[in-house]
Design an enzyme around this catalytic site. Structure first.
Site, PDB file in Angstrom:
ATOM      1  N   LYS A 169       0.868  -1.187   0.000  1.00 22.52           N
ATOM      2  CA  LYS A 169       0.000   0.000   0.000  1.00 22.52           C
ATOM      3  C   LYS A 169       0.896   1.226   0.000  1.00 22.52           C
ATOM      4  O   LYS A 169       2.031   1.180   0.491  1.00 22.52           O
ATOM      5  CB  LYS A 169      -0.881   0.007   1.262  1.00 22.52           C
ATOM      6  CG  LYS A 169      -2.104   0.891   1.167  1.00 22.52           C
ATOM      7  CD  LYS A 169      -3.265   0.227   0.477  1.00 22.52           C
ATOM      8  CE  LYS A 169      -4.410   1.164   0.228  1.00 22.52           C
ATOM      9  NZ  LYS A 169      -5.612   0.474  -0.271  1.00 22.52           N
ATOM     10  N   ASP A 182      -6.976   4.429  -4.551  1.00 22.58           N
ATOM     11  CA  ASP A 182      -7.631   4.282  -3.251  1.00 22.58           C
ATOM     12  C   ASP A 182      -8.258   5.654  -2.977  1.00 22.58           C
ATOM     13  O   ASP A 182      -8.488   6.431  -3.921  1.00 22.58           O
ATOM     14  CB  ASP A 182      -6.625   3.879  -2.159  1.00 22.58           C
ATOM     15  CG  ASP A 182      -7.303   3.464  -0.845  1.00 22.58           C
ATOM     16  OD1 ASP A 182      -7.927   2.403  -0.807  1.00 22.58           O
ATOM     17  OD2 ASP A 182      -7.222   4.218   0.143  1.00 22.58           O
TER      18      ASP A 182
HETATM   19  P1  NDP Z   1     -13.018   7.794  -2.677  1.00 19.86           P
HETATM   20  O1  NDP Z   1     -11.952   8.781  -2.515  1.00 19.86           O
HETATM   21  O2  NDP Z   1     -13.612   7.570  -4.027  1.00 19.86           O
HETATM   22  O3  NDP Z   1     -14.222   8.087  -1.662  1.00 19.86           O
HETATM   23  C1  NDP Z   1     -14.003   8.154  -0.282  1.00 19.86           C
HETATM   24  C2  NDP Z   1     -15.297   8.531   0.397  1.00 19.86           C
HETATM   25  O4  NDP Z   1     -15.113   8.420   1.799  1.00 19.86           O
HETATM   26  C3  NDP Z   1     -15.720   9.962   0.129  1.00 19.86           C
HETATM   27  O5  NDP Z   1     -17.105  10.041   0.192  1.00 19.86           O
HETATM   28  C4  NDP Z   1     -15.062  10.704   1.294  1.00 19.86           C
HETATM   29  O6  NDP Z   1     -15.682  11.930   1.629  1.00 19.86           O
HETATM   30  C5  NDP Z   1     -15.266   9.716   2.416  1.00 19.86           C
HETATM   31  N1  NDP Z   1     -14.237   9.897   3.434  1.00 19.86           N
HETATM   32  C6  NDP Z   1     -12.885   9.879   3.259  1.00 19.86           C
HETATM   33  N2  NDP Z   1     -12.267  10.106   4.418  1.00 19.86           N
HETATM   34  C7  NDP Z   1     -13.236  10.278   5.335  1.00 19.86           C
HETATM   35  C8  NDP Z   1     -13.230  10.551   6.715  1.00 19.86           C
HETATM   36  N3  NDP Z   1     -12.077  10.674   7.398  1.00 19.86           N
HETATM   37  N4  NDP Z   1     -14.437  10.661   7.344  1.00 19.86           N
HETATM   38  C9  NDP Z   1     -15.589  10.527   6.662  1.00 19.86           C
HETATM   39  N5  NDP Z   1     -15.664  10.264   5.349  1.00 19.86           N
HETATM   40  C10 NDP Z   1     -14.499  10.151   4.695  1.00 19.86           C
HETATM   41  O7  NDP Z   1     -12.417   6.410  -2.113  1.00 19.86           O
HETATM   42  P2  NDP Z   1     -12.897   4.924  -2.378  1.00 19.86           P
HETATM   43  O8  NDP Z   1     -14.361   4.890  -2.549  1.00 19.86           O
HETATM   44  O9  NDP Z   1     -12.017   4.353  -3.423  1.00 19.86           O
HETATM   45  O10 NDP Z   1     -12.480   4.208  -1.007  1.00 19.86           O
HETATM   46  C11 NDP Z   1     -13.366   4.112   0.116  1.00 19.86           C
HETATM   47  C12 NDP Z   1     -12.903   2.999   1.040  1.00 19.86           C
HETATM   48  O11 NDP Z   1     -12.853   1.761   0.310  1.00 19.86           O
HETATM   49  C13 NDP Z   1     -11.501   3.166   1.641  1.00 19.86           C
HETATM   50  O12 NDP Z   1     -11.485   2.570   2.916  1.00 19.86           O
HETATM   51  C14 NDP Z   1     -10.628   2.348   0.684  1.00 19.86           C
HETATM   52  O13 NDP Z   1      -9.417   1.938   1.301  1.00 19.86           O
HETATM   53  C15 NDP Z   1     -11.566   1.175   0.429  1.00 19.86           C
HETATM   54  N6  NDP Z   1     -11.274   0.391  -0.754  1.00 19.86           N
HETATM   55  C16 NDP Z   1     -11.263   0.964  -1.994  1.00 19.86           C
HETATM   56  C17 NDP Z   1     -11.023   0.200  -3.108  1.00 19.86           C
HETATM   57  C18 NDP Z   1     -11.138   0.741  -4.473  1.00 19.86           C
HETATM   58  O14 NDP Z   1     -11.137  -0.060  -5.425  1.00 19.86           O
HETATM   59  N7  NDP Z   1     -11.278   2.037  -4.682  1.00 19.86           N
HETATM   60  C19 NDP Z   1     -10.671  -1.243  -2.985  1.00 19.86           C
HETATM   61  C20 NDP Z   1     -10.820  -1.765  -1.639  1.00 19.86           C
HETATM   62  C21 NDP Z   1     -11.074  -0.958  -0.574  1.00 19.86           C
HETATM   63  P3  NDP Z   1     -15.046  13.318   1.124  1.00 19.86           P
HETATM   64  O15 NDP Z   1     -15.450  13.430  -0.320  1.00 19.86           O
HETATM   65  O16 NDP Z   1     -15.653  14.341   2.000  1.00 19.86           O
HETATM   66  O17 NDP Z   1     -13.557  13.181   1.304  1.00 19.86           O
END
Ligand code: NDP
Length: 452
Positions: free
Chosen positions: A130, A170
């Site tokens: 990562k 991510d």
């Molecule tokens: P994105 O950046 O597309 O979206 C993240 C979302 O989570 C946004 O809505 C963001 O809100 C919110 N968020 C981020 N940080 C916080 C926080 N501290 N408190 C509250 N809300 C928060 O990321 P992904 O959708 O790709 O990833 C989401 C999760 O899924 C993570 O845990 C990631 O590690 C996991 N994941 C992702 C994969 C992928 O293929 N993308 C694969 C496997 C796991 P805001 O817009 O306000 O920042």
């Protein structure tokens, strides 16, 4: 007296905390796994003697580097970048890159550790890694993001490679950032190889990679429910986040006949009692990615919905919950609330979204609970398929990939059932199942290599 090398769980955890001061997320992730693994290896001498868990919980290496770039006002900005290469016993290191102000070495070590188990669970040959930086893409212009990505890759390129380490996206790293980083890698090395996944379709990306994590989390949910003769159809679901994983989880829920009630971002959540339809999901996708907007605007756009500033959605009564935003976004109290309100299943789209108290609440309540390392493995699985397509210089069709994703999620579910069941009960402890199945594959490869 125990033979040399035999440490009990409390001794192991004590050493872990001592060796990793100020790294609570990493300690939390290892602790959650260690509880199950110690139980599993109690009568398996080799895993103790060869110190397998201790070795998996010590990354192969952690590379940290300066990322210097110039903003639009010509200020010089200095950020810190990392790549954690946790374990490559079963394949090249593989795992996403995160750009977010909360990124620390501890967060990336926890994610790389989890990734090692998750990648093993997919059945594909991928190790765990990562990376990321404490850079906040929010509010930055496209050219600022491009300059940052180029500077980040100018150092990272030395540590990665199609057979060495293959990063992906991510939080904060989507198609735009992957494009800038791939472009810079190609420019520096003069090589066109599958060194990153999540690429655009024009330059080696795979169909359904974007959708895979969210879709996969819902397929996993469907697998858990169908084992008990139930299904997603007609159920209400509460989802957190509004990024890649959340919007695609919502999309698949709707396709399978579920009703999605909430989405969120770091400022609060929206509640739409009428249900978040495909049309509304399309609006959220465009609003969050193209316009880089806030989820609060949803309540202005769609009548009947409400925005709840600074709150998380777990108090909204539902049948199913999918935390899809970030780590530790669901506490013990919130888990109790979900259970009290009748939630029957939780599938984690995010990594470690439920804290240790919350995990214990779900386990005690005996509801269906799929940890992220199993439920969100669909994304990395399709990344693995992207690597295969890149190596063979071919592109598979969408229908083939959809079927492969479904099959892989079903395979992960079966492995969790195999190791998560207990004689005399029909209940599956999916956390235990995922931990043991992931561990066993990596551990057996490590045993074959000897002390390396
Ligand atoms: P994105 O950046 O597309 O979206 C993240 C979302 O989570 C946004 O809505 C963001 O809100 C919110 N968020 C981020 N940080 C916080 C926080 N501290 N408190 C509250 N809300 C928060 O990321 P992904 O959708 O790709 O990833 C989401 C999760 O899924 C993570 O845990 C990631 O590690 C996991 N994941 C992702 C994969 C992928 O293929 N993308 C694969 C496997 C796991 P805001 O817009 O306000 O920042």
């Amino acid at each position: 007296m125990a033979p040399p090398g035999h440490v009990d769980l409390s001794g192991f955890l004590e050493g872990l905390k001592r060796r990793n001061p100020g790294q609570p997320e990493f300690v939390q992730a290892v602790q959650e796994v260690a509880e199950d693994i110690f139980d599993f290896i109690a009568d398996k001498e080799a895993y103790h003697r060869w110190q397998i868990l201790r070795r998996i919980a010590e990354p192969d290496r952690v590379v940290s580097f300066r990322v210097v770039w110039q903003d639009d006002k010509n200020n010089i900005r200095v950020q810190r970048g990392w790549r954690v290469q946790n374990n490559n016993a079963i394949g090249p290191y593989k795992g996403g890159i995160r750009f977010h102000p909360t990124v620390t070495e501890s967060v990336l070590k926890f994610l790389a550790f989890e990734q090692t188990f998750k990648n093993a669970l997919t059945g594909l040959p991928m190790g765990g890694g990562k990376g990321g930086a404490n850079f906040n893409p929010k509010g930055k212009s496209d050219s600022e993001v491009m300059r940052f990505c180029q500077s980040f890759m100018t150092e990272l390129y030395r540590h990665i490679g199609a057979d060495v380490d293959v990063p992906a996206g991510d939080i904060g790293v989507g198609a735009r950032e992957i494009g800038y980083m791939f472009g810079q890698y190609k420019r520096i090395t003069n090589e066109f190889t599958g060194v990153l996944t999540g690429k655009g379709l024009e330059y080696g990306g795979s169909l359904i990679r974007t959708e895979a994590t969210g879709y996969g989390a819902v397929y996993f949910l469907e697998n858990m429910l169908s084992r008990l003769g139930n299904s997603v159809e007609g159920k209400t679901a509460v989802i957190s986040g509004s990024g890649n994983v959340a919007t695609h989880a919502a999309e698949k829920m709707v396709q399978l006949g579920g009703k999605v009630l909430t989405l969120s971002d770091s400022e609060g959540f929206i509640h739409d009692p009428d249900g978040i339809t495909q049309e509304k999901i399309d609006w959220v996708k465009a609003h969050k990615t193209k316009r880089r907007g806030r989820i609060s605007d949803y309540a202005k756009e769609f009548t009947g919905s409400t925005f709840h500033a600074g709150q998380r959605p777990w108090g909204v009564p539902c049948d199913l919950a999918l935390p899809c935003a970030t780590e530790n976004e669901l506490t013990g109290q919130e888990a109790e609330l979900l259970v009290k309100n009748g939630c029957i299943a939780v599938s984690e789209g995010a990594n470690m979204p439920t804290d240790l108290d919350g995990v214990h609440v779900f386990k005690e309540a005996g509801i269906l609970y799929a940890p992220g390392k199993a439920a969100n493995a669909g994304g990395v699985a399709v990344s693995g398929l992207e690597m295969s397509q890149n190596s063979a210089r071919i592109s598979w069709k969408e229908a083939e990939l959809q079927q492969l994703l479904k099959d892989i999620m079903q395979g992960i579910h079966e492995r969790c059932v195999e190791y998560g069941g207990r004689a005399g009960t029909d209940h599956i402890n999916y956390v235990r199942g995922a931990n043991i199945a992931g561990f066993k594959k990596v551990a057996d490869a490590m045993l074959a290599y000897g002390v390396v």
